[in-house]
Design a protein around this motif. Structure first.
Motif, PDB file in Angstrom:
ATOM      1  N   ALA A 128       0.931  -1.210   0.125  1.00  0.00           N
ATOM      2  CA  ALA A 128       0.124   0.075  -0.047  1.00  0.00           C
ATOM      3  C   ALA A 128       1.049   1.194   0.096  1.00  0.00           C
ATOM      4  O   ALA A 128       0.572   2.264  -0.769  1.00  0.00           O
ATOM      5  N   GLU A 129       1.978   1.078   0.845  1.00  0.00           N
ATOM      6  CA  GLU A 129       2.751   2.330   0.782  1.00  0.00           C
ATOM      7  C   GLU A 129       3.702   2.755  -0.494  1.00  0.00           C
ATOM      8  O   GLU A 129       3.630   3.716  -0.862  1.00  0.00           O
ATOM      9  N   ALA A 130       4.010   1.693  -1.059  1.00  0.00           N
ATOM     10  CA  ALA A 130       4.698   1.654  -2.236  1.00  0.00           C
ATOM     11  C   ALA A 130       3.940   2.294  -3.305  1.00  0.00           C
ATOM     12  O   ALA A 130       4.267   3.381  -4.116  1.00  0.00           O
ATOM     13  N   ALA A 131       2.507   2.052  -3.339  1.00  0.00           N
ATOM     14  CA  ALA A 131       1.571   2.882  -4.384  1.00  0.00           C
ATOM     15  C   ALA A 131       1.338   4.427  -3.814  1.00  0.00           C
ATOM     16  O   ALA A 131       1.172   4.998  -4.514  1.00  0.00           O
ATOM     17  N   GLU A 132       1.252   4.450  -2.463  1.00  0.00           N
ATOM     18  CA  GLU A 132       0.746   5.673  -1.704  1.00  0.00           C
ATOM     19  C   GLU A 132       1.860   6.719  -2.135  1.00  0.00           C
ATOM     20  O   GLU A 132       1.567   8.046  -2.524  1.00  0.00           O
ATOM     21  N   LEU A 144      11.955   7.920   0.374  1.00  0.00           N
ATOM     22  CA  LEU A 144      13.175   7.101   0.562  1.00  0.00           C
ATOM     23  C   LEU A 144      12.960   6.678   1.995  1.00  0.00           C
ATOM     24  O   LEU A 144      14.059   5.623   2.430  1.00  0.00           O
ATOM     25  N   VAL A 145      12.155   6.905   2.662  1.00  0.00           N
ATOM     26  CA  VAL A 145      12.225   6.230   4.080  1.00  0.00           C
ATOM     27  C   VAL A 145      10.702   5.617   4.266  1.00  0.00           C
ATOM     28  O   VAL A 145       9.763   6.226   4.301  1.00  0.00           O
ATOM     29  N   PRO A 146      10.702   4.298   4.502  1.00  0.00           N
ATOM     30  CA  PRO A 146       9.387   3.410   4.559  1.00  0.00           C
ATOM     31  C   PRO A 146       8.847   3.944   5.880  1.00  0.00           C
ATOM     32  O   PRO A 146       9.526   3.692   6.940  1.00  0.00           O
ATOM     33  N   GLN A 147       7.480   4.276   5.913  1.00  0.00           N
ATOM     34  CA  GLN A 147       6.889   4.654   7.247  1.00  0.00           C
ATOM     35  C   GLN A 147       6.766   3.389   7.990  1.00  0.00           C
ATOM     36  O   GLN A 147       6.749   3.269   9.174  1.00  0.00           O
ATOM     37  N   THR A 148       6.154   2.093   7.494  1.00  0.00           N
ATOM     38  CA  THR A 148       6.201   0.956   8.108  1.00  0.00           C
ATOM     39  C   THR A 148       7.228   0.070   7.570  1.00  0.00           C
ATOM     40  O   THR A 148       7.073  -0.595   6.251  1.00  0.00           O
ATOM     41  N   TYR A 158       4.859  -4.509  -5.992  1.00  0.00           N
ATOM     42  CA  TYR A 158       6.100  -3.779  -6.615  1.00  0.00           C
ATOM     43  C   TYR A 158       7.210  -3.975  -5.361  1.00  0.00           C
ATOM     44  O   TYR A 158       8.448  -4.267  -5.709  1.00  0.00           O
ATOM     45  N   PRO A 159       6.787  -4.097  -3.942  1.00  0.00           N
ATOM     46  CA  PRO A 159       7.963  -4.234  -3.124  1.00  0.00           C
ATOM     47  C   PRO A 159       8.828  -5.763  -3.486  1.00  0.00           C
ATOM     48  O   PRO A 159      10.084  -5.735  -3.291  1.00  0.00           O
ATOM     49  N   ILE A 160       8.237  -6.680  -3.885  1.00  0.00           N
ATOM     50  CA  ILE A 160       8.616  -7.954  -4.269  1.00  0.00           C
ATOM     51  C   ILE A 160       9.398  -7.992  -5.471  1.00  0.00           C
ATOM     52  O   ILE A 160      10.761  -8.384  -5.321  1.00  0.00           O
TER      53      ILE A 160
END
Lengths: 279, 338
Positions: free
Chosen positions: A41-45, A50-54, A244-246
């Motif tokens: 979700a965050e990747a799309a958002e 450059l810093v992942p929130q979760t 996308y993350p994978i």
């Protein structure tokens, strides 16, 4: 643009321009790594942050524990190792023969090597499959490895290097009674270390990143290399969603070995590449 | 030992040394080309040996079906040529100019952080096309990083990899030309109307063009840096004494001396861009609406997916011919210049 004579303002402009360019070239890789640690979700958002929130390693867990990725990695490693060993041996033997042994038929062989160099790789897709299939090597490690065991460019590099070694070095050993193979193995090859390192680097990079040969040499899932596996992953083989993350984790991991080799041999790679260009 | 025995011994050693490499090159590169040449003039359909008795010679039929007749095969080939033509037309000048600019910026010895900048620009060239294409699919996603950055300056980015519209057509429609003028909708070449030839690269292909420029500019930068180092600084200094500014010195002194390297880069660029395959196999598989199909990919698809082996091989040989001809033309152009 000469830095010495530039005014302070020009200086600032030059460094500013370089900094912007460097960001453009580096940012994609940083985004790749950052996104691989995000949730889908965050990747799309927020695709730029450059810093992942979760922060999550879910993509890597999925990749290494519940996919064929480790198998692809192992296949790439085996193929790259064998191809590199083969090229060092075969290219240097051939280069030595072309540079130093005046045997009958040498001109013909040399012409063949030159001709082979001129054939574009992509034109060989169907031809390679035909032969590999005909020889019964389709869907086997031998089909992945053997066709890559020698390359014309590598033979050229070795030939040029051997021609630069003075003949007198070998004459002494020959007088002492050394045969051609002994001469090659114990005298000439150890002297050729710089050229051998170049071949190792180029073969490693080339076979680790190779795609089109593996596309036509097999279709067995067990023989997928990283390039073929990740290409399949890119087209959405891991079920629905963008994932996308994978995908980006896979791209990052497959880049690590070439990146390590690149940073270790940086100087040599930069110089070697100025002579032999990878496409 | 007589002279003759020595010669014979050396010939034996020579062949012993060269045969592993020659065997690999001959069996997996030279012979296959001849075999594919046969397939391109036969009706082999992928089953059994191409040399089996039931496979027959069909002359130039396979070539004819992709070059004439208004068939789907011909339209696909025409489309692939058009797509790749625009790819070459944009990638080659862009990558050459950018590589030259990067080299000019970072070759100065006094530049601080020279090594860092070179590494940054060259790194994309050592990574695999597959990895970078995966990254590109993410960056150029509709809601990806590129469109977000464009949004910062108020631009609405397109749906990059889904958009089959040609960028020249888009430009024309911006000035009110939405359909083909009569003169361009009638005739055509290779089953494609002149209007479609004039479409330009699709938005999707344009993203692939940027990808190519990103990955190759660093490689060619190294060639230019090597050439710049060979020129030396005396000439630049002489120009300075004559009062030429930096731009004049670059344009009138440095650039003419870089001509051999420039032609090398252009030739390698031409050869490379006509072979684009990995990015398409990984990224778009020819879509959207066939606007990223290239001859190399079409050759692969015809043979392996559609089992049209003769046509696939014929496409490969036409592609080979295109590359050879363009390289020769360029060599000739280089020679005719002073």
């Amino acid at each position: 643009m000469s830095v010495r004579t530039a005014s302070p303002r020009q200086h600032l402009l030059l460094y500013g321009l370089l900094a912007v360019l460097a960001v453009v070239y580096i940012a994609p890789f940083l985004i790749d790594i950052a996104t691989s640690f995000k949730t889908e979700a965050e990747a799309a958002e927020s695709p730029v942050s450059l810093v992942p929130q979760t922060f999550t390693t879910a993509a890597y867990e999925r990749l290494f524990l519940r996919s064929d990725f480790p198998l692809w990695f192992a296949n790439s490693a085996v193929v790259t190792l064998l191809v590199t060993l083969g090229r060092v041996l075969f290219d240097s033997m051939a280069g030595y023969a072309l540079a130093r042994i005046p045997f009958r038929g040498r001109a013909v062989v040399f012409a063949l090597v030159v001709a082979v160099m001129a054939v574009p790789n992509v034109v060989l897709l169907i031809p390679k499959f035909l032969v590999i299939n005909q020889l019964g090597m389709f869907n086997s490690y031998s089909g992945l490895v053997i066709p890559l065991l020698a390359d014309a460019a590598g033979i050229f590099i070795m030939k040029n290097f051997f021609e630069s070694i003075p003949v007198s070095v070998e004459e002494q050993a020959r007088i002492d009674g050394a045969g051609t193979f002994r001469l090659f193995w114990s005298v000439v090859l150890p002297m050729a270390r710089p050229a051998v390192v170049t071949i190792v680097i180029l073969s490693f990079q080339g076979s680790w990143n190779e795609l089109n040969h593996f596309v036509v040499a097999s279709n067995d899932q067990d023989l997928f290399t990283l390039t073929k596996g990740v290409a399949q992953l890119a087209s959405g083989a891991l079920s629905q969603g963008t994932q996308y993350p994978i995908k980006l984790a896979a791209a990052a991991v497959m880049t690590i070995p070439v990146a390590v080799v690149f940073f270790v041999f940086q100087k040599r790679i930069m110089n070697a590449s100025a002579g032999a260009v990878k496409e | 030992m007589s002279r003759r025995t020595i010669t014979r011994g050396r010939t034996r050693d020579g062949w012993l040394f060269i045969s592993p490499a020659v065997a690999v090159l001959a069996v997996f590169l030279a012979f296959p080309v001849l075999m594919a040449l046969w397939v391109s003039v036969s009706d082999w359909r992928g089953v059994g040996s191409p040399f089996a008795g039931d496979v027959s010679f069909v002359g130039l039929d396979n070539y004819r079906s992709i070059l004439t007749g208004g068939t789907l095969a011909q339209r696909d080939f025409g489309t692939a040529l058009r797509n790749n033509f625009y790819y070459v037309l944009l990638v080659v000048p862009l990558q050459t100019a950018l590589a030259l600019a990067l080299a000019a910026l970072v070759h100065a010895k006094a530049l601080r952080g020279r090594g860092f900048f070179r590494t940054a620009f060259y790194f994309p060239s050592v990574t695999s096309a597959v990895a970078i294409t995966v990254l590109w699919l993410f960056l150029f996603d509709t809601r990806g990083a590129v469109n977000e950055v464009l949004g910062w300056i108020g631009l609405a980015g397109p749906n990059w990899f889904q958009d089959p519209r040609g960028i020249l057509h888009l430009g024309l429609s911006a000035v009110g030309v939405d359909g083909a003028p009569a003169a361009m909708s009638g005739g055509g070449f290779l089953g494609i109307t002149w209007w479609d030839w004039a479409a330009g690269p699709s938005v999707a292909m344009f993203a692939l063009i940027l990808l190519a420029v990103f990955t190759t500019s660093g490689t060619f930068m190294l060639l230019f840096i090597a050439a710049l180092n060979n020129i030396g600084e005396e000439i630049d200094e002489a120009g300075m004494i004559d009062g030429a500014n930096a731009w004049q010195r670059f344009w009138h002194l440095t650039l003419p001396m870089l001509r051999p390297t420039l032609f090398t880069v252009l030739t390698l660029g031409l050869i490379g861009t006509w072979q684009v395959f990995d990015q398409i196999y990984t990224g778009t598989q020819g879509g959207p609406a066939k606007t990223t199909v290239t001859p190399a990919y079409l050759s692969y698809e015809s043979a392996f997916a559609d089992q049209q082996w003769g046509q696939g091989a014929a496409i490969a040989f036409i592609l080979f011919a295109i590359i050879v001809v363009l390289t020769l033309v360029q060599r000739a152009a280089l020679r005719s210049r002073p």
